[in-house]
Design an enzyme around this catalytic site. Sequence first.
Site, mmCIF file in Angstrom:
data_model
loop_
_atom_site.group_PDB
_atom_site.id
_atom_site.type_symbol
_atom_site.label_atom_id
_atom_site.label_comp_id
_atom_site.label_asym_id
_atom_site.label_seq_id
_atom_site.Cartn_x
_atom_site.Cartn_y
_atom_site.Cartn_z
ATOM 1 N N CYS A 1 50.445 44.717 39.128
ATOM 2 C CA CYS A 1 49.215 43.922 39.076
ATOM 3 C C CYS A 1 49.443 42.436 39.265
ATOM 4 O O CYS A 1 48.767 41.785 40.068
ATOM 5 C CB CYS A 1 48.522 44.150 37.729
ATOM 6 S SG CYS A 1 48.151 45.870 37.370
ATOM 7 N N HIS B 1 43.898 39.191 35.746
ATOM 8 C CA HIS B 1 45.310 39.372 35.398
ATOM 9 C C HIS B 1 46.128 38.130 35.740
ATOM 10 O O HIS B 1 47.203 38.207 36.337
ATOM 11 C CB HIS B 1 45.880 40.613 36.064
ATOM 12 C CG HIS B 1 46.672 41.473 35.128
ATOM 13 N ND1 HIS B 1 46.243 41.791 33.858
ATOM 14 C CD2 HIS B 1 47.870 42.083 35.257
ATOM 15 C CE1 HIS B 1 47.126 42.557 33.266
ATOM 16 N NE2 HIS B 1 48.137 42.745 34.082
ATOM 17 N N ASP C 1 45.626 46.494 44.642
ATOM 18 C CA ASP C 1 46.802 45.650 44.431
ATOM 19 C C ASP C 1 48.102 46.454 44.396
ATOM 20 O O ASP C 1 49.177 45.904 44.582
ATOM 21 C CB ASP C 1 46.663 44.784 43.175
ATOM 22 C CG ASP C 1 46.399 45.577 41.913
ATOM 23 O OD1 ASP C 1 46.211 46.813 41.988
ATOM 24 O OD2 ASP C 1 46.360 44.964 40.826
ATOM 25 N N HIS C 2 48.024 47.737 44.147
ATOM 26 C CA HIS C 2 49.189 48.626 44.215
ATOM 27 C C HIS C 2 48.699 50.062 44.156
ATOM 28 O O HIS C 2 47.506 50.322 43.953
ATOM 29 C CB HIS C 2 50.188 48.346 43.082
ATOM 30 C CG HIS C 2 49.604 48.472 41.706
ATOM 31 N ND1 HIS C 2 49.354 49.694 41.106
ATOM 32 C CD2 HIS C 2 49.227 47.524 40.811
ATOM 33 C CE1 HIS C 2 48.853 49.494 39.897
ATOM 34 N NE2 HIS C 2 48.760 48.184 39.695
#
Length: 475
Positions: free
Chosen positions: A39, A90, A291-292
Amino acid sequence: MRYDCLSIAGHPVVETPNLDELARTGVRYDRAYSATPSCIPARAAIFTGKSQAGHGRVGYQDRVPWNYDHTLPEEFAKAGYHTQCVGKMHVYPARNLMGFHNVVLHDGYLHHNRNKYSIPVSEHYDEVDDYLQWLRRQEPGADLTDLGLDCNASAVARPWHLPEKLHPTNWVVTESIDFLRRRDPGKPFFLWMSFVRPHSPLDPPQAYLDMYEDAEIPDPPIGDWAMTNDPGLEGYSPTASRGIVPKRRLKKATAAYYALITHIDHQIGRFMQVLAEYGELNDTVILFTSDHGELMGDHHLFRKSLPYEGSARVPFIVNDPGNRLGLQRGKVVQEVVEMRDIMPTLLHAAGVPVPDSVDGDSVLKLAARTEVQNAAWRTYLHGEHSQGNQSNHWVTDGKEKYVWFSQTGEEQFFLLGEDPQELHNAVQDEDCQDRVRHWRSVLIKELKEREEGYSDGERLIVGRKPLAVLSHIRA
């Protein structure tokens, strides 16, 4: 969200009708990666348009202040846009605006902290999470931990226990719709809708879980290099990052993961309807990505940060409903794109100057109706993640991938063109030695100037201390 969890990309189970439509009438980038797939560093790349060597975050370190000269929302704000984020940021401190005019925050699980920089900031979600405060007004006494699921419980699932409209996925869209109502009508807008799910906890509303409970969910791919047994019974941990999970539990978790994706898809459809009602649809460019990824049992592995396709490869769609950018609708791009390309892409689409600090490039160059010479596009991507003994570096052109674990020296080589699930580690195959040497030399060059000392320009050096944050952002 994994790269392959789109119906239009050929997934045999997942239903994503709204994302499919964005891809069908837009452009889908089939070889999109998150170079540092967790993240925090991934979001640093999105915010800054920089590679991990540029933004400096290469691991899980989340207590270093985010101070960057140029950010995506800041550049839009300077260009006269009304900017808003809803959902997950985040960043650190958690309430750092990062250039947005306003943030309505739901980061999930945040914790108390007074860090080594002596910033007296409390990061507990009770104090910084806007969703939780809203939820408690609807449901007195509610908490983020009510379900008993950890935020990294990747192989344990249960249905959402409250009405669907109170789920954080619905909340992100509800707040985003409210932004459309409250925005300055005299300005264009930049809206970042950031869903926490399908990141665990795996807690879809029951209606969505029901869609997949009886589905024939394929078993995850298990490579010839993967663990074959689990003597420590790591797979029985609710927050396992590796291990052999009981089959029934894994099937339920996978069903819940798919359900969360369909839930997001339907909520995106809800937002698109309202965008049209407000008369803004044809004046809006939409970019959807993650993001992943999430390994979800691939090779008996879970979560993210590792170099494998389920972790590092992500969906990436650009859609231009008003057909103003000259995109070739329905095109599937095979060049390798990455999180750092988001900032220059959106600024390019809006006609806003791209700062010199940006390492990425606009993916619109790859999506034009007319044929464009793509020789200037990157020929490969360097990815990495600092994570103790699992610290890794990898390079790929989308057709081949070389992986090096910096603390053990282990190497892997995958021929993605013919082995897309990375079932065979071909690093010792005689007919692959030239390609292995080639990619090893590419990584040696990439790491030559890095402060960890991973490369002296001639060879890779095993066992150098991995860093989570490079020194140039510590000040």
